[in-house]
Design a protein around this motif. Structure first.
Motif, PDB file in Angstrom:
ATOM      1  N   LEU A 207       0.831  -1.209   0.000  1.00  0.00           N
ATOM      2  CA  LEU A 207       0.000   0.000   0.000  1.00  0.00           C
ATOM      3  C   LEU A 207       0.863   1.256   0.000  1.00  0.00           C
ATOM      4  N   VAL A 208       1.941   1.229   0.791  1.00  0.00           N
ATOM      5  CA  VAL A 208       2.833   2.389   0.844  1.00  0.00           C
ATOM      6  C   VAL A 208       3.469   2.623  -0.521  1.00  0.00           C
ATOM      7  N   LYS A 209       3.976   1.545  -1.136  1.00  0.00           N
ATOM      8  CA  LYS A 209       4.631   1.678  -2.433  1.00  0.00           C
ATOM      9  C   LYS A 209       3.671   2.161  -3.512  1.00  0.00           C
ATOM     10  N   SER A 210       2.404   1.775  -3.394  1.00  0.00           N
ATOM     11  CA  SER A 210       1.416   2.176  -4.398  1.00  0.00           C
ATOM     12  C   SER A 210       0.863   3.571  -4.143  1.00  0.00           C
ATOM     13  N   GLY A 211       1.239   4.175  -3.012  1.00  0.00           N
ATOM     14  CA  GLY A 211       0.777   5.516  -2.696  1.00  0.00           C
ATOM     15  C   GLY A 211      -0.596   5.590  -2.061  1.00  0.00           C
ATOM     16  N   GLN A 212      -1.156   4.451  -1.676  1.00  0.00           N
ATOM     17  CA  GLN A 212      -2.481   4.439  -1.036  1.00  0.00           C
ATOM     18  C   GLN A 212      -2.324   4.689   0.467  1.00  0.00           C
ATOM     19  N   LEU A 213      -1.825   5.866   0.799  1.00  0.00           N
ATOM     20  CA  LEU A 213      -1.419   6.165   2.171  1.00  0.00           C
ATOM     21  C   LEU A 213      -2.593   6.313   3.123  1.00  0.00           C
ATOM     22  N   ASP A 214      -3.746   6.725   2.609  1.00  0.00           N
ATOM     23  CA  ASP A 214      -4.906   6.891   3.497  1.00  0.00           C
ATOM     24  C   ASP A 214      -5.381   5.569   4.069  1.00  0.00           C
ATOM     25  N   ASP A 215      -4.986   4.454   3.445  1.00  0.00           N
ATOM     26  CA  ASP A 215      -5.418   3.135   3.909  1.00  0.00           C
ATOM     27  C   ASP A 215      -4.425   2.482   4.854  1.00  0.00           C
ATOM     28  N   VAL A 216      -3.331   3.195   5.166  1.00  0.00           N
ATOM     29  CA  VAL A 216      -2.282   2.597   5.995  1.00  0.00           C
ATOM     30  C   VAL A 216      -2.256   3.255   7.371  1.00  0.00           C
ATOM     31  N   PRO A 217      -2.578   2.516   8.439  1.00  0.00           N
ATOM     32  CA  PRO A 217      -2.515   3.078   9.800  1.00  0.00           C
ATOM     33  C   PRO A 217      -1.083   3.484  10.145  1.00  0.00           C
ATOM     34  N   LEU A 218      -0.967   4.562  10.883  1.00  0.00           N
ATOM     35  CA  LEU A 218       0.351   5.017  11.329  1.00  0.00           C
ATOM     36  C   LEU A 218       0.836   4.121  12.465  1.00  0.00           C
ATOM     37  N   SER A 219       1.991   3.489  12.265  1.00  0.00           N
ATOM     38  CA  SER A 219       2.584   2.610  13.279  1.00  0.00           C
ATOM     39  C   SER A 219       4.090   2.593  13.064  1.00  0.00           C
ATOM     40  N   GLY A 220       4.786   1.912  13.954  1.00  0.00           N
ATOM     41  CA  GLY A 220       6.232   1.826  13.807  1.00  0.00           C
ATOM     42  C   GLY A 220       6.640   1.212  12.489  1.00  0.00           C
ATOM     43  N   ASP A 221       5.998   0.091  12.119  1.00  0.00           N
ATOM     44  CA  ASP A 221       6.341  -0.589  10.871  1.00  0.00           C
ATOM     45  C   ASP A 221       5.995   0.255   9.653  1.00  0.00           C
ATOM     46  N   SER A 222       4.774   0.815   9.650  1.00  0.00           N
ATOM     47  CA  SER A 222       4.357   1.578   8.472  1.00  0.00           C
ATOM     48  C   SER A 222       5.183   2.859   8.318  1.00  0.00           C
ATOM     49  N   PHE A 223       5.543   3.468   9.445  1.00  0.00           N
ATOM     50  CA  PHE A 223       6.351   4.691   9.386  1.00  0.00           C
ATOM     51  C   PHE A 223       7.732   4.377   8.813  1.00  0.00           C
ATOM     52  N   THR A 224       8.291   3.232   9.194  1.00  0.00           N
ATOM     53  CA  THR A 224       9.587   2.812   8.652  1.00  0.00           C
ATOM     54  C   THR A 224       9.500   2.609   7.144  1.00  0.00           C
ATOM     55  N   ASN A 225       8.437   1.941   6.691  1.00  0.00           N
ATOM     56  CA  ASN A 225       8.240   1.745   5.249  1.00  0.00           C
ATOM     57  C   ASN A 225       8.040   3.074   4.534  1.00  0.00           C
ATOM     58  N   TYR A 226       7.325   3.985   5.183  1.00  0.00           N
ATOM     59  CA  TYR A 226       7.067   5.304   4.618  1.00  0.00           C
ATOM     60  C   TYR A 226       8.378   6.066   4.398  1.00  0.00           C
ATOM     61  N   MET A 227       9.353   5.866   5.295  1.00  0.00           N
ATOM     62  CA  MET A 227      10.639   6.551   5.167  1.00  0.00           C
ATOM     63  C   MET A 227      11.359   6.166   3.872  1.00  0.00           C
ATOM     64  N   ASP A 228      11.048   4.971   3.357  1.00  0.00           N
ATOM     65  CA  ASP A 228      11.663   4.552   2.093  1.00  0.00           C
ATOM     66  C   ASP A 228      11.253   5.459   0.939  1.00  0.00           C
ATOM     67  N   LEU A 229      10.121   6.140   1.073  1.00  0.00           N
ATOM     68  CA  LEU A 229       9.663   7.071   0.038  1.00  0.00           C
ATOM     69  C   LEU A 229      10.334   8.442   0.150  1.00  0.00           C
ATOM     70  N   ARG A 230      11.135   8.623   1.204  1.00  0.00           N
ATOM     71  CA  ARG A 230      11.836   9.893   1.454  1.00  0.00           C
ATOM     72  C   ARG A 230      10.882  11.090   1.431  1.00  0.00           C
ATOM     73  N   PRO A 231       9.867  11.068   2.266  1.00  0.00           N
ATOM     74  CA  PRO A 231       8.846  12.125   2.210  1.00  0.00           C
ATOM     75  C   PRO A 231       9.345  13.499   2.649  1.00  0.00           C
TER      76      PRO A 231
END
Length: 360
Positions: A207-231
């Motif tokens: 979901l993170v890679k596809s940009g469907q961010l509204d469907d991803v709950p904020l958590s330690g794991d998801s935040f780490t994956n989000y960092m890969d997008l260099r926001p």
């Protein structure tokens, strides 16, 4: 013989054979142990313990006294050297077994999968037992593979004497069997839950890679994956350009509780938070850095200013600014001074001037 163990002539002959090969058993134990441990590490399989032992003369004597007649020679006793691998999860037992099949020669006729015994009271004995040799041959040895819960249960059974010679009353047997069933269920559920969580993390990554961010709950794991997008990269570069500064990477996990305290619940919320506050965060950073010669900044600089701007826009005041500094830097009286300086610099910025006018 020690402890008054009396062996018949055949048992004594086996004991003499044991003493002859005893000098070879410790090197065999160590070689098999090191080989297995090295391969587990190479494959990235983390286990709770790898144990090894060489059967003592006392232990062997007891075995020969009870059932020495079933062995023709000492080579028929397959557990003179024993290894035991204790895993966290049931599925890891099979992974260890796959490695053992590759690095050792397995005697399939003597090996047994006790997990296939479906008696309710067999939980503690549900190990997978392989009888092995090193690839170059030599004495056979036993390899037991079981989970941590199976190992604990087996130890408890032995400690309580449940499997001893004393006849246990039926009500106690029933309690043991109930506990065995519960532990077996827990063992299976831990493995199932790990599989479910692994699948869930993969779904979040997709979901993170596809940009469907509204469907991803904020958590330690998801935040780490989000960092890969260099926001925060775009904002970081804008801020670094003020002094042509170099940016060095650091972890931004310490900001997660800050973002959660803002009420951000999904990665989509974090992205909106970035989009809405980036220009003002840049202006705040500019007001502070333009009069300095700082030429090295951390990769969290953009996120830090975003958080400070958010607090200022939402009436957090000096105390809110200090809370941010306390969270990311650790509580310190100096953070109060930083908060005061940041407040004074922020008061002159357009977004704060507008807010102060609206407040009047």
């Amino acid at each position: 013989m020690e402890n008054n163990v009396i062996l018949d002539p055949h048992g004594e002959a086996l004991m003499r054979q044991y003493r002859e090969i005893l000098p070879k058993l410790e090197p065999l134990s160590l070689s098999a142990y090191n080989l297995l441990r090295r391969e587990l590490r190479k494959q990235g399989i983390y286990v709770t313990a790898i144990e090894r032992r060489v059967k003592t003369e006392k232990s062997l004597a007891g075995k020969l006294e009870r059932k020495g007649a079933k062995y023709k020679t000492i080579d028929d006793i397959t557990d003179l050297v024993g290894l035991r691998v204790i895993t966290f999860y049931t599925d890891e037992v099979d992974k260890v077994a796959a490695i053992a099949k590759r690095i050792f020669k397995i005697d399939w006729q003597e090996s047994v999968d006790k997990r296939k015994l479906h008696q309710l009271d067999s939980f503690g004995y549900s190990s997978l037992h392989y009888i092995c040799r090193l690839q170059e041959g030599g004495q056979r040895f036993e390899l037991q593979m079981r989970t941590a819960l199976q190992h604990v249960w087996s130890t408890i059974e032995h400690d309580t004497g449940y499997k001893g010679d004393v006849k246990i009353p039926r009500e106690y047997i029933r309690q043991f069997n109930r506990l065995a069933g519960m532990l077996e269920l827990v063992d299976d559920e831990f493995s199932r839950l790990r599989t479910v969580l692994t699948d869930y993390r993969r779904q979040l990554q997709a979901l993170v890679k596809s940009g469907q961010l509204d469907d991803v709950p904020l958590s330690g794991d998801s935040f780490t994956n989000y960092m890969d997008l260099r926001p925060f990269e775009r904002l970081n570069k804008r801020i670094a350009a003020v002094n042509q500064a170099e940016i060095y990477p650091i972890s931004m996990r310490s900001y997660l509780p800050v973002l959660e305290s803002f009420g951000l619940e999904t990665l989509g919320d974090v992205q909106h938070f970035i989009d809405e506050n980036s220009d003002d965060a840049y202006q705040l950073a500019l007001s502070q850095l333009a009069t300095t010669d700082l030429d090295i900044l951390s990769s969290s600089v953009g996120l830090q200013y975003l958080c400070l701007v958010y607090v200022l826009k939402h009436d957090g005041g000096r105390s809110g600014l200090k809370t941010i500094f306390d969270t990311i830097n650790g509580e310190d009286e100096a953070n109060g001074t930083l908060a005061d300086m940041m407040w004074e610099q922020a008061e002159t910025l357009p977004f704060m001037q507008k807010k102060l006018k609206e407040g009047k």
